[in-house]
Design an enzyme around this catalytic site. Structure first.
Site, PDB file in Angstrom:
ATOM      1  N   SER A 190      75.935  19.143  15.126  1.00  0.00           N
ATOM      2  CA  SER A 190      76.507  17.812  14.910  1.00  0.00           C
ATOM      3  C   SER A 190      78.025  17.911  14.978  1.00  0.00           C
ATOM      4  O   SER A 190      78.598  18.972  14.679  1.00  0.00           O
ATOM      5  CB  SER A 190      76.105  17.288  13.532  1.00  0.00           C
ATOM      6  N   TYR A 203      75.293  18.434   4.273  1.00  0.00           N
ATOM      7  CA  TYR A 203      74.735  18.327   5.631  1.00  0.00           C
ATOM      8  C   TYR A 203      75.690  18.977   6.644  1.00  0.00           C
ATOM      9  O   TYR A 203      75.261  19.738   7.513  1.00  0.00           O
ATOM     10  CB  TYR A 203      74.520  16.846   5.952  1.00  0.00           C
TER      11      TYR A 203
HETATM   12  P1  NAD Z   1      65.410  11.428  13.509  1.00  0.00           P
HETATM   13  O1  NAD Z   1      65.195  10.915  12.140  1.00  0.00           O
HETATM   14  O2  NAD Z   1      64.772  10.716  14.622  1.00  0.00           O
HETATM   15  O3  NAD Z   1      64.976  12.951  13.628  1.00  0.00           O
HETATM   16  C1  NAD Z   1      64.988  13.831  12.540  1.00  0.00           C
HETATM   17  C2  NAD Z   1      63.575  14.366  12.422  1.00  0.00           C
HETATM   18  O4  NAD Z   1      63.582  15.449  11.505  1.00  0.00           O
HETATM   19  C3  NAD Z   1      62.580  13.385  11.858  1.00  0.00           C
HETATM   20  O5  NAD Z   1      61.972  12.621  12.877  1.00  0.00           O
HETATM   21  C4  NAD Z   1      61.556  14.290  11.187  1.00  0.00           C
HETATM   22  O6  NAD Z   1      60.422  14.443  12.007  1.00  0.00           O
HETATM   23  C5  NAD Z   1      62.257  15.628  11.126  1.00  0.00           C
HETATM   24  N1  NAD Z   1      62.181  16.185   9.776  1.00  0.00           N
HETATM   25  C6  NAD Z   1      62.962  15.911   8.709  1.00  0.00           C
HETATM   26  N2  NAD Z   1      62.561  16.646   7.661  1.00  0.00           N
HETATM   27  C7  NAD Z   1      61.517  17.415   8.087  1.00  0.00           C
HETATM   28  C8  NAD Z   1      60.683  18.378   7.476  1.00  0.00           C
HETATM   29  N3  NAD Z   1      60.868  18.745   6.198  1.00  0.00           N
HETATM   30  N4  NAD Z   1      59.701  18.932   8.220  1.00  0.00           N
HETATM   31  C9  NAD Z   1      59.511  18.583   9.503  1.00  0.00           C
HETATM   32  N5  NAD Z   1      60.286  17.685  10.148  1.00  0.00           N
HETATM   33  C10 NAD Z   1      61.274  17.110   9.433  1.00  0.00           C
HETATM   34  O7  NAD Z   1      66.998  11.480  13.692  1.00  0.00           O
HETATM   35  P2  NAD Z   1      67.906  12.175  14.812  1.00  0.00           P
HETATM   36  O8  NAD Z   1      69.231  11.588  14.605  1.00  0.00           O
HETATM   37  O9  NAD Z   1      67.273  12.141  16.125  1.00  0.00           O
HETATM   38  O10 NAD Z   1      67.997  13.669  14.298  1.00  0.00           O
HETATM   39  C11 NAD Z   1      67.747  14.768  15.151  1.00  0.00           C
HETATM   40  C12 NAD Z   1      68.846  15.774  14.989  1.00  0.00           C
HETATM   41  O11 NAD Z   1      70.081  15.225  15.432  1.00  0.00           O
HETATM   42  C13 NAD Z   1      69.093  16.256  13.568  1.00  0.00           C
HETATM   43  O12 NAD Z   1      69.306  17.646  13.577  1.00  0.00           O
HETATM   44  C14 NAD Z   1      70.374  15.557  13.181  1.00  0.00           C
HETATM   45  O13 NAD Z   1      71.081  16.273  12.202  1.00  0.00           O
HETATM   46  C15 NAD Z   1      71.078  15.555  14.509  1.00  0.00           C
HETATM   47  N6  NAD Z   1      72.199  14.654  14.650  1.00  0.00           N
HETATM   48  C16 NAD Z   1      72.010  13.321  14.571  1.00  0.00           C
HETATM   49  C17 NAD Z   1      73.090  12.476  14.713  1.00  0.00           C
HETATM   50  C18 NAD Z   1      72.943  10.986  14.620  1.00  0.00           C
HETATM   51  O14 NAD Z   1      73.948  10.280  14.515  1.00  0.00           O
HETATM   52  N7  NAD Z   1      71.735  10.450  14.665  1.00  0.00           N
HETATM   53  C19 NAD Z   1      74.359  12.998  14.972  1.00  0.00           C
HETATM   54  C20 NAD Z   1      74.519  14.367  15.058  1.00  0.00           C
HETATM   55  C21 NAD Z   1      73.428  15.195  14.903  1.00  0.00           C
END
Ligand code: NAD
Ligand code: MG
Length: 301
Positions: A190, A203
């Site tokens: 991130s 985080y």
């Molecule tokens: P999202 O909620 O769609 O995906 C996160 C997923 O993590 C969830 O769908 C869930 O299935 C999984 N998860 C959480 N806890 C879990 C557990 N204990 N066991 C199994 N699965 C679990 O959101 P996203 O934004 O697509 O997140 C995906 C990645 O992107 C993450 O690593 C997040 O930190 C990163 N990210 C997101 C953003 C943003 O702005 N959305 C920015 C930078 C990084």
């Protein structure tokens, strides 16, 4: 722009801009309830069989970035296993149906990845299903915004690290028992892991840990022919932030507004970086990088 222009691969296409409806959810959040619905189909993407015949495990592949990556990998010819929390079954079914419509297999692996045994199981079940494991995308994460450290209990801190960091270690350790030269590991980092973030120090620290792990492992695995990289997205329109209990409705409505592009990324705009890093046709000399996909924000790294 004419309708014909809009069909061109390189035609500029509009993505949703804030303000969004001020809707909130509780963790882990469900993509089906989001408005506007996140874009993951990548209609303008032209596949080139870059991952033909390969098998990938994508954690958090039910929704958000993970779903868009799983779909794009399927467009490139891979079979996909997706791991997610059992409460996200409805989202996972949409990912599965989309992948099957593309002619690829999709295995569903509901379970909580915050234990070593569940991570081992996810790897073993992927290998059982496809007979191989070529790509691991460690992408699942947990995030809760807070005002001060007093709001972060030891249990919360533990949950964030056990969800975001430990599975990368456990999944990678198990995956390496099966991976062959040419395999690739891609972790989701991130922007917060590069520059920090006021409201999510715990985080952000997990993302910093992921970056250091990726760089270290890239060196350790270089002579095995296995590449290890990370993608560092800026704000992306996914359930994670909409379902963050520390983020109020106004923040949801204006999510991503402060990027130079004035909006968050859609998942389909982040997923191509994961194809690039997994594909040996594209990235055979790239290992140990943290690739920013940040809508114009820059870092001095
Ligand atoms: P999202 O909620 O769609 O995906 C996160 C997923 O993590 C969830 O769908 C869930 O299935 C999984 N998860 C959480 N806890 C879990 C557990 N204990 N066991 C199994 N699965 C679990 O959101 P996203 O934004 O697509 O997140 C995906 C990645 O992107 C993450 O690593 C997040 O930190 C990163 N990210 C997101 C953003 C943003 O702005 N959305 C920015 C930078 C990084
Ligand atoms: Mg989800």
């Amino acid at each position: 722009m004419s309708a014909r222009d809009d069909q061109r691969t390189n035609a500029p296409h509009r993505e949703p801009e804030p303000p969004f409806p001020a809707r909130q959810q509780s963790p882990p959040g469900i993509e089906a309830a989001m408005r506007p619905a996140p874009h993951f189909h990548a209609a303008h993407y032209r596949a080139a069989d870059k991952l033909e015949g390969l098998a990938a495990l994508v954690t958090g592949g039910d929704s958000g970035i993970g779903r868009a990556v799983a779909v794009l990998y399927a467009k490139e010819g891979a079979d996909i296993a997706i791991a997610y929390l059992p409460s996200e079954e409805a989202d996972a079914r949409v990912t599965q149906q989309t992948i099957e419509e593309l002619g690829q297999r999709c295995v569903l692996l509901p379970g909580d990845l915050s234990t070593a045994s569940e991570c081992d199981r996810a790897i073993e079940r992927t290998v059982q299903a496809f007979g191989r494991l070529d790509i691991l995308v460690s992408n699942a994460a947990h995030q809760v915004q807070t005002e001060s450290l007093d709001e972060i209990s030891d249990a919360m801190f533990d949950t964030t690290f056990r969800t975001n960091v430990y599975p990368l270690f456990w999944l990678t350790r198990a995956a390496l028992r099966h991976m062959q030269p040419g395999a690739a590991i891609v972790a989701t980092s991130s922007k917060t892991g590069l520059v920090g973030a006021r409201h999510i120090p715990d985080y952000s620290a997990t993302k910093g840990a992921i970056n250091a792990f990726v760089k270290s492992l890239a060196v350790q695995l270089a002579d095995k022919g296995i590449r290890v990289n990370a993608v560092a997205p800026g704000p992306v329109w996914t359930p994670l932030n909409v379902a963050d209990p520390g983020r109020d409705a106004h923040q949801v409505a204006h999510f991503g507004e402060d990027t130079p592009l004035g909006r968050p990324a859609q998942p389909e705009e982040v997923a191509p970086a994961y194809v690039f890093l997994a594909s040996n046709a594209d990235a055979s000399f790239i290992t140990g990088i943290v690739l920013p996909v940040m809508g114009g924000e820059t870092v001095g790294a």
